[in-house]
Design an enzyme around this catalytic site. Structure first.
Site, PDB file in Angstrom:
ATOM      1  N   GLU A  97       0.836  -1.234  -0.047  1.00 37.10           N
ATOM      2  CA  GLU A  97      -0.107  -0.008   0.205  1.00 37.10           C
ATOM      3  C   GLU A  97       0.741   1.100  -0.234  1.00 37.10           C
ATOM      4  OE1 GLU A  97      -2.663  -0.322   3.383  1.00 37.10           O
ATOM      5  OE2 GLU A  97      -3.715  -1.915   2.707  1.00 37.10           O
ATOM      6  N   GLU A 133      -6.380 -10.690  -0.445  1.00 37.35           N
ATOM      7  CA  GLU A 133      -7.121 -10.542   0.717  1.00 37.35           C
ATOM      8  C   GLU A 133      -8.662 -10.539   0.258  1.00 37.35           C
ATOM      9  OE1 GLU A 133      -5.643  -7.289   2.754  1.00 37.35           O
ATOM     10  OE2 GLU A 133      -3.536  -7.635   2.454  1.00 37.35           O
TER      11      GLU A 133
HETATM   12  O1  LIG Z   1      -9.284  -2.136   2.702  1.00 34.36           O
HETATM   13  C1  LIG Z   1      -8.663  -1.120   3.084  1.00 34.36           C
HETATM   14  C2  LIG Z   1      -9.139   0.239   3.174  1.00 34.36           C
HETATM   15  C3  LIG Z   1      -8.411   1.346   3.718  1.00 34.36           C
HETATM   16  C4  LIG Z   1      -7.159   0.873   4.158  1.00 34.36           C
HETATM   17  C5  LIG Z   1      -6.603  -0.383   4.104  1.00 34.36           C
HETATM   18  C6  LIG Z   1      -7.361  -1.337   3.431  1.00 34.36           C
HETATM   19  C7  LIG Z   1      -7.076  -2.713   3.213  1.00 34.36           C
HETATM   20  N1  LIG Z   1      -5.768  -3.149   4.212  1.00 34.36           N
HETATM   21  C8  LIG Z   1      -5.582  -4.629   4.441  1.00 34.36           C
HETATM   22  C9  LIG Z   1      -6.651  -4.855   5.229  1.00 34.36           C
HETATM   23  C10 LIG Z   1      -6.469  -5.453   6.400  1.00 34.36           C
HETATM   24  C11 LIG Z   1      -5.172  -5.742   6.984  1.00 34.36           C
HETATM   25  O2  LIG Z   1      -4.993  -7.034   7.856  1.00 34.36           O
HETATM   26  C12 LIG Z   1      -4.051  -6.041   5.979  1.00 34.36           C
HETATM   27  O3  LIG Z   1      -2.763  -6.127   6.392  1.00 34.36           O
HETATM   28  C13 LIG Z   1      -4.094  -4.807   4.721  1.00 34.36           C
HETATM   29  O4  LIG Z   1      -3.186  -4.952   4.031  1.00 34.36           O
END
Ligand SMILES: Oc1ccccc1CN[C@@H]1C=C[C@@H](O)[C@H](O)[C@H]1O
Length: 331
Positions: free
Chosen positions: A133, A240
């Site tokens: 990210e 994910e």
């Molecule tokens: O869907 C999002 C919206 C805003 C910020 C980050 C995300 C996703 N971010 C993810 C989600 C959960 C965490 O456990 C993961 O490590 C991360 O990669």
């Protein structure tokens, strides 16, 4: 005992089927995970703050437990994640007297972390989300502002991949991000990856987090993103996947069980998405859900406190939902 077809068998000729796990779900969901899945990812236990709470002090207990679970059940394992702006120890960015660390100090610390962690799991983990990210969601800038960027400039990205490759030359190294099918963000991710590849940085794949919902992203946007990333010669993985029953900004918290009409919509959506993924089976090597069943999801209370969600193929009692029955029908 399970009588339905196993997901990993249904998709054996297409891609691995994975699930994010934690020390609680490997107990409650053990049989479901062993029967349907052939890959796992630690939901939180391999993040920087979990493994490396103080400089020179590592806590591997929970991560080792998850790696042992993978070995016990013959599951592949993805490493998540080495460089991220969230869930990362503050000490990493702090130098003498509480001043920001220098770029050199930050990179030395990063290399030490990667050498230690990637080295430890080199026989357990075949793929790492090396960088998570870093692309900015809004605005004209390519990279999201962060302590990484403030201190080290953009170099930290290439360095992370180079350090990881040195630590385990056999590991597949991924760049991972969310909203990856949004055309503007997809362009930015493409630009970053194209630049890294042009510099000879060892990047092998792109992780599409695929935190989707019943309404977006549009199937055409997902297809366009897959095509664009594949055009770089990278392998793709969904890392994910979950299918929220609500739009991101939907604030309703009244539902305490999933309405059948939303479960039908979810079945339709999972069906068309898995048809699309199978169409790109040559470039997609793994599809990992960010959990396994509706008894536990990070989407309960995120982004809306008090909003329960039901994003997976299995319900809270680990029984197949309409979506499961739709996607396992051969055709
Ligand atoms: O869907 C999002 C919206 C805003 C910020 C980050 C995300 C996703 N971010 C993810 C989600 C959960 C965490 O456990 C993961 O490590 C991360 O990669």
């Amino acid at each position: 005992s399970f009588t339905e077809p196993a997901l990993k068998t249904v998709f054996a000729d297409d891609f691995r089927i994975g699930a994010a796990v934690n020390p609680w779900t490997i107990q409650s969901q053990e049989q479901l995970l062993a029967y349907h899945f052939n890959s796992i990812t630690a939901e939180n236990e391999m993040k920087f703050e979990s493994l490396h709470p103080q400089e020179g002090i590592y806590s591997f207990g929970k991560a080792d437990e998850l790696a042992a679970f993978a070995r016990k059940h013959g599951l592949a394992m993805r490493g998540h994640t080495l460089v991220w702006h969230n869930q990362t120890s503050d000490w990493l960015f702090t130098g003498d007297a509480g001043a920001p660390a220098s770029k050199e100090l930050l990179l030395v610390r990063l290399k030490s972390h990667i050498d230690t962690v990637v080295g430890r799991y080199k026989n357990d983990i075949y793929a790492w989300d090396v960088v998570n990210e870093v692309i900015a969601d809004e605005g004209a800038e390519l990279l999201r502002p962060s302590k990484w960027l403030d201190i080290a400039g953009p170099d930290f990205i290439a360095k992370a991949f180079e350090y990881a490759h040195e630590a385990d030359p056999n590991a597949l190294l991924f760049y991972n991000d969310y909203n990856e099918s949004n055309p503007l963000k997809c362009d930015k991710i493409y630009t970053l990856l194209k630049s890294l590849l042009a510099q000879g940085v060892p990047v092998h794949g792109i992780g599409l987090q695929a935190h989707w919902n019943l309404y977006d992203p549009a199937l055409d946007d997902i297809r366009a993103a897959i095509e664009k990333y594949a055009s770089l010669g990278l392998q793709l993985q969904l890392t994910e996947l979950d299918m929220s029953l609500f739009r991101f900004e939907d604030k309703r918290t009244d539902l305490k069980s999933p309405p059948s009409e939303l479960l039908e919509l979810q079945a339709e959506r999972y069906d068309v998405i898995f048809r699309l993924l199978k169409e790109y089976r040559e470039v997609i090597s793994s599809v990992t859900f960010w959990g396994a069943a509706d008894d536990y999801t990070w989407l309960d209370d995120f982004p809306v406190r008090g909003r329960k969600n039901w994003p997976f193929l299995f319900d809270a009692q680990y029984h197949p939902k309409p979506a499961f029955n739709r996607i396992v029908v051969r055709n």
